[in-house]
Design an enzyme around this catalytic site. Structure first.
Site, PDB file in Angstrom:
ATOM      1  N   HIS A 176     -29.869 -13.739 107.828  1.00 40.91           N
ATOM      2  CA  HIS A 176     -29.951 -12.339 107.407  1.00 40.91           C
ATOM      3  C   HIS A 176     -30.795 -12.203 106.140  1.00 40.91           C
ATOM      4  CE1 HIS A 176     -29.001  -8.199 107.427  1.00 40.91           C
ATOM      5  NE2 HIS A 176     -27.775  -8.267 107.910  1.00 40.91           N
ATOM      6  N   ASP A 383     -37.312  -8.888 126.856  1.00 41.71           N
ATOM      7  CA  ASP A 383     -37.543  -9.345 128.233  1.00 41.71           C
ATOM      8  C   ASP A 383     -38.421 -10.588 128.200  1.00 41.71           C
ATOM      9  OD1 ASP A 383     -38.182  -9.729 130.891  1.00 41.71           O
ATOM     10  OD2 ASP A 383     -39.064  -7.742 131.197  1.00 41.71           O
TER      11      ASP A 383
END
Length: 439
Positions: A176, A383
């Site tokens: 993060h 994807d």
């Protein structure tokens, strides 16, 4: 004779450090104040479940999932080369920075693990909760295990686990300190673009950390403390589109046709349901906290390409009695009023005018609910050539911080899914019942 139970054992096939496929810069890079904020020093974990594509498999098209993703990862790291580096402390400033050491021959690189399971995804219920396979078997953990000091320096780890049906799970552990949610999803999307045969990444990444404010004397509050905090129970709730539209219609009717978002409706309902289930005294002060994207306030073109931390924590304060007895429409109004404060409040923080208040502080105080909206981050659109994920599983290791995460439902059906860990075990049924009640 009963059929034998499917074998769910995960076999690790290989592990390696993936480096950028072409030479990259090696100069260290500065991190922003928000990147360096103490709670960012964690690897955010998630599982991304992809169904098989029988037509693709039958045609023998392209590489297998692990090879396709590994190859695309190396190509993406040419432009996202800081992700192949390591976190380090600057000798000059004493502040955290990225040591861009990920090139071939350097001591960096992205850990990439390939694994396989002899069962089908449907045999493990597509990794719906409770997980039929331990999350740690599906997340990238190099062996031998790094020491705590070594792991704290890592920025990105990836594991691709293929199932007998041809489906697969991609497990990420992402620092993060280097990327927020939209930034991590942007990188994953870039890998997917290349895995599908793209010649180059459509949206070029931008480091741009100087655009993020570094307020003089900015307050940093205490870290969340597990000692004395209650253990909170996991609960996932699928929400239909009809449910969402019911409350949207109520809001429109009460406001002369105004519109509200699914996020506002569901978080209002969750905050109210949790407040009722927790049975707080009506005078108890309670808080709702949620991150808002600050890119439009700071960066040109809305921050296209920027993948560092760029958000602000908004807080809505009230009393338990007010939230518990209000209509959902009125709770939505409270949330919308809080969201309107973003430009002015962020500007005050950036100017160092918050008077000793740390807006980014995360607390384990049971009276505070922390909510996140994962539906807009971009994870659900990634994807690699097999279509977008059937679902995304956010993982948390902190069962003492009350959280509620909004994600897209399985296989992009209409509606939403709430992943919650926000009430004690004895209050889960009451919370669930309040959530499903539309009266």
């Amino acid at each position: 004779m009963a059929a034998a139970a499917p074998d769910k054992a995960v076999e690790r096939l290989s592990q390696k450090l993936v480096h950028p496929s072409s030479p990259t810069p090696s100069a260290p890079l500065r991190l922003s104040w928000l990147d360096r904020y103490p709670t960012q020093m964690a690897l955010i974990e998630s599982l991304h479940v992809f169904k098989p594509d029988p037509a693709r498999d039958a045609a023998g098209q392209g590489l297998a999932p692990a090879r396709a993703i590994e190859t695309a990862l190396a190509r993406a790291l040419v432009e996202y080369y800081p992700l192949a580096g390591r976190l380090a402390v600057s000798r000059d400033s004493g502040e955290l920075q990225v040591d861009c050491c990920g090139g071939a021959g350097g001591h960096g690189g992205v850990w990439f693990i390939e694994a396989a399971v002899p069962c089908r995804l449907e045999d493990v219920d597509y990794l719906e909760y409770p997980l039929a396979i331990s999350k740690d078997e599906l997340l990238p953990h190099p062996r031998p295990r790094p020491t705590r000091d070594e792991e704290d320096k890592l920025i990105l780890l990836v594991q691709v686990t293929t199932f007998a049906c041809g489906g697969f799970v991609v497990g990420f552990r992402f620092s993060h300190a280097v990327a927020d949610g939209p930034g991590a999803a942007q990188f994953m999307g870039a890998v997917g673009e290349l895995a599908r045969g793209g010649e180059r990444i459509t949206v070029a990444p931008s480091w741009g950390r100087d655009a993020v404010p570094d307020p003089a004397g900015a307050m940093v509050g205490a870290l969340p403390e597990p000692a004395g905090a209650s253990r909170l129970e996991y609960l996932a709730i699928d929400i239909s589109a009809d449910y969402i539209n019911h409350f949207k219609s109520q809001f429109a009717a009460a406001t002369g046709g105004a519109r509200c978002s699914a996020f506002e409706v569901l978080i209002a309902k969750a905050w109210q349901s949790r407040t009722r289930a927790a049975a707080f005294d009506p005078s108890t002060p309670i808080n709702l906290s949620f991150a808002m994207n600050a890119r439009p306030l700071l960066l040109p073109r809305g921050g296209a390409g920027f993948y560092g931390n760029c958000y602000y924590i908004m807080r809505v304060a009230s009393t338990a009695g007010r939230v518990a007895t209000a209509s959902v429409t009125d709770v939505v109004r409270m949330i919308r009023e809080g969201k309107k404060r973003l430009p002015s409040e962020f500007a005050r923080w950036a100017a160092g005018e918050m008077a000793g208040v740390d807006p980014y502080q995360i607390t384990s105080d049971y009276r505070t609910l922390l909510v996140s909206d994962w539906t807009r981050l971009g994870f659900a659109e990634v994807d690699y050539g097999w279509g977008p994920p059937g679902h995304v599983v956010p993982l948390t290791n902190l069962d003492y911080i009350a959280t509620c995460i909004l994600v897209k439902p399985w296989a992009h059906k209409p509606g939403a899914r709430l992943i919650t860990q926000c009430v004690t075990p004895d209050r889960v049924t009451a919370f669930h019942d309040a959530m499903v009640d539309i009266n």
